[in-house]
Design a protein around this motif. Structure first.
Motif, PDB file in Angstrom:
ATOM      1  N   ASP A   1       0.813  -1.220   0.000  1.00 30.94           N
ATOM      2  CA  ASP A   1       0.000   0.000   0.000  1.00 30.94           C
ATOM      3  C   ASP A   1       0.848   1.273   0.000  1.00 30.94           C
ATOM      4  O   ASP A   1       0.550   2.219  -0.704  1.00 30.94           O
ATOM      5  N   TYR A   2       1.844   1.273   0.859  1.00 30.13           N
ATOM      6  CA  TYR A   2       2.690   2.447   1.033  1.00 30.13           C
ATOM      7  C   TYR A   2       4.140   2.002   1.053  1.00 30.13           C
ATOM      8  O   TYR A   2       4.441   0.864   1.423  1.00 30.13           O
TER       9      TYR A   2
ATOM     10  N   THR B   1       4.328  -1.396   3.245  1.00 26.91           N
ATOM     11  CA  THR B   1       3.258  -1.849   4.127  1.00 26.91           C
ATOM     12  C   THR B   1       2.274  -2.724   3.360  1.00 26.91           C
ATOM     13  O   THR B   1       2.001  -2.501   2.181  1.00 26.91           O
TER      14      THR B   1
ATOM     15  N   PHE C   1       5.129  -3.640  17.607  1.00 21.54           N
ATOM     16  CA  PHE C   1       5.935  -4.588  16.836  1.00 21.54           C
ATOM     17  C   PHE C   1       7.269  -4.837  17.530  1.00 21.54           C
ATOM     18  O   PHE C   1       7.820  -3.948  18.169  1.00 21.54           O
TER      19      PHE C   1
ATOM     20  N   LEU D   1       7.983   3.479   2.407  1.00 20.82           N
ATOM     21  CA  LEU D   1       8.573   4.461   3.309  1.00 20.82           C
ATOM     22  C   LEU D   1      10.083   4.304   3.345  1.00 20.82           C
ATOM     23  O   LEU D   1      10.611   3.228   3.077  1.00 20.82           O
TER      24      LEU D   1
ATOM     25  N   LEU E   1       5.785   4.142  11.477  1.00 19.94           N
ATOM     26  CA  LEU E   1       6.206   3.444  12.683  1.00 19.94           C
ATOM     27  C   LEU E   1       7.101   4.355  13.509  1.00 19.94           C
ATOM     28  O   LEU E   1       7.942   5.065  12.970  1.00 19.94           O
TER      29      LEU E   1
ATOM     30  N   ASP F   1       7.817 -12.864  10.828  1.00 18.06           N
ATOM     31  CA  ASP F   1       8.571 -13.732   9.914  1.00 18.06           C
ATOM     32  C   ASP F   1       9.522 -14.691  10.627  1.00 18.06           C
ATOM     33  O   ASP F   1       9.866 -15.746  10.096  1.00 18.06           O
TER      34      ASP F   1
ATOM     35  N   PHE G   1       3.997  -9.192  16.249  1.00 21.62           N
ATOM     36  CA  PHE G   1       3.321  -7.916  16.392  1.00 21.62           C
ATOM     37  C   PHE G   1       1.984  -8.123  17.104  1.00 21.62           C
ATOM     38  O   PHE G   1       1.485  -9.252  17.221  1.00 21.62           O
TER      39      PHE G   1
ATOM     40  N   LEU H   1      15.859  -5.340   9.004  1.00 19.43           N
ATOM     41  CA  LEU H   1      14.936  -5.464  10.123  1.00 19.43           C
ATOM     42  C   LEU H   1      13.970  -6.612   9.845  1.00 19.43           C
ATOM     43  O   LEU H   1      13.257  -6.601   8.854  1.00 19.43           O
TER      44      LEU H   1
ATOM     45  N   LEU I   1       2.524   1.882  16.142  1.00 20.83           N
ATOM     46  CA  LEU I   1       1.866   2.423  14.950  1.00 20.83           C
ATOM     47  C   LEU I   1       0.449   2.821  15.325  1.00 20.83           C
ATOM     48  O   LEU I   1      -0.281   2.051  15.928  1.00 20.83           O
TER      49      LEU I   1
ATOM     50  N   TYR J   1      11.074  -6.136  16.275  1.00 22.14           N
ATOM     51  CA  TYR J   1      11.976  -6.477  15.190  1.00 22.14           C
ATOM     52  C   TYR J   1      13.333  -6.808  15.773  1.00 22.14           C
ATOM     53  O   TYR J   1      13.690  -6.367  16.855  1.00 22.14           O
TER      54      TYR J   1
ATOM     55  N   THR K   1      -1.526  -4.632   3.922  1.00 19.36           N
ATOM     56  CA  THR K   1      -2.727  -4.809   4.730  1.00 19.36           C
ATOM     57  C   THR K   1      -3.399  -6.107   4.328  1.00 19.36           C
ATOM     58  O   THR K   1      -3.786  -6.293   3.172  1.00 19.36           O
TER      59      THR K   1
ATOM     60  N   ASN L   1      -1.236   2.561   7.659  1.00 15.87           N
ATOM     61  CA  ASN L   1      -0.258   3.237   6.808  1.00 15.87           C
ATOM     62  C   ASN L   1       0.337   4.495   7.407  1.00 15.87           C
ATOM     63  O   ASN L   1       0.881   5.327   6.703  1.00 15.87           O
TER      64      ASN L   1
ATOM     65  N   TYR M   1      -1.902  -5.138   9.533  1.00 16.76           N
ATOM     66  CA  TYR M   1      -0.915  -4.684   8.557  1.00 16.76           C
ATOM     67  C   TYR M   1       0.497  -4.931   9.053  1.00 16.76           C
ATOM     68  O   TYR M   1       0.782  -4.857  10.230  1.00 16.76           O
ATOM     69  N   LYS M   2       1.326  -5.205   8.096  1.00 15.04           N
ATOM     70  CA  LYS M   2       2.721  -5.490   8.365  1.00 15.04           C
ATOM     71  C   LYS M   2       3.598  -4.492   7.637  1.00 15.04           C
ATOM     72  O   LYS M   2       3.253  -4.014   6.564  1.00 15.04           O
ATOM     73  N   TYR M   3       4.693  -4.182   8.274  1.00 18.40           N
ATOM     74  CA  TYR M   3       5.749  -3.425   7.644  1.00 18.40           C
ATOM     75  C   TYR M   3       6.841  -4.408   7.272  1.00 18.40           C
ATOM     76  O   TYR M   3       7.267  -5.186   8.102  1.00 18.40           O
ATOM     77  N   ILE M   4       7.293  -4.362   6.031  1.00 16.00           N
ATOM     78  CA  ILE M   4       8.370  -5.230   5.590  1.00 16.00           C
ATOM     79  C   ILE M   4       9.534  -4.360   5.171  1.00 16.00           C
ATOM     80  O   ILE M   4       9.386  -3.449   4.350  1.00 16.00           O
TER      81      ILE M   4
ATOM     82  N   LEU N   1      10.775  -8.965  11.258  1.00 17.86           N
ATOM     83  CA  LEU N   1       9.665  -8.911  12.195  1.00 17.86           C
ATOM     84  C   LEU N   1       9.548 -10.212  12.978  1.00 17.86           C
ATOM     85  O   LEU N   1       9.441 -11.290  12.405  1.00 17.86           O
TER      86      LEU N   1
END
Lengths: 114, 112
Positions: free
Chosen positions: A31-32, A93, B33, A34, B101, B59, B48, B43, B94, B35, A95, B98, A100-103, B45
């Motif tokens: 989605d986003y 990100t 979260f 960063l 963080l 992960d 969370f 980083l 968060l 990490y 969803t 979106n 939602y996860k940040y990778i 995860l």
């Protein structure tokens, strides 16, 4: 399976010149996107973001470009300053099912030479 | 500004010991979260949580557990520390979909 990749582990740039940090991704559902900056012994701090529906976002010296067809984004820093020396992580990100996860990518260490 | 506090900057433990890392945020964020950061791996995860008492595996959850009894507090537990868990551990929170963080300053854990 690394969904977000930063293929350059390090980059050196002269002060005043442009720094270009690159990031590739594989999942078209992100989605986003960063960028975060990290100094040693500190947590990452947010730098700039871009929605998946945009192709450019600018904030002062920092501009992020998104090329969806190539699944590629880049961070431009102009002009580069010695204080920009840090590790830069790109992140995406996702969803799914209400969570939602940040990778994160593996990071690129930028060194700006005075 | 959001404050995410990891009170321990450095921690040394022996193999087999239990490790408890705590993270506190002051912005009433729902999502938190954990990490770990390792050279060349970025980083990754671990776990969370999107609400009190709710948790999801990330992960690399093996060897870790978490606890979220209060909204502001998210704890990472290593029941029996091993040398391959030597790493920088970063907590983040968060506020909404979106949004960015916010990270704590990290805990460098060394397991000997």
């Amino acid at each position: 399976d690394q969904q977000v990749k930063q293929n350059s582990p390090s980059l050196s740039v002269q002060e005043g010149r442009i720094s270009i940090l690159n990031c590739d991704y594989t999942n078209s559902m992100f989605d986003y996107f960063l960028w975060y900056k990290k100094y040693p012994a500190e947590g990452p701090t947010f730098l700039i973001s871009i929605s998946s529906i945009k192709d450019k976002n600018e904030d002062g010296r920092f501009t992020v470009f998104l090329n969806k067809s190539a699944k590629h984004l880049s961070l431009h820093i102009v002009p580069s300053q010695p204080g920009d020396s840090a590790v830069y992580f790109c992140a995406a990100t996702l969803t799914t099912s209400g969570t939602y996860k940040y990778i994160f990518g593996t990071g690129t260490r930028l060194k700006v030479l005075a | 500004d959001v404050k995410v506090t990891q009170s321990l900057r450095y921690l040394v433990k022996r193999t087999g010991e239990k490790v408890f890392l705590e993270c506190v945020q002051d912005m009433d964020h729902e999502n938190m979260f954990w990490y770990r950061q390792d050279p060349g791996l970025g980083l990754r995860l671990i776990y969370f949580s999107y609400d009190v008492k709710m948790k999801e595996k990330g992960d690399i959850p093996e060897g870790y557990s978490v606890s979220r009894e209060k909204k502001e507090r998210f704890s990472l537990i290593l029941e029996s520390a091993s040398t391959n868990q030597t790493s920088m551990y970063l907590c983040a929170s968060l506020g909404g979909t979106n949004e960015k963080l916010f990270f704590g300053s990290g805990t460098q854990l060394s397991v000997l």
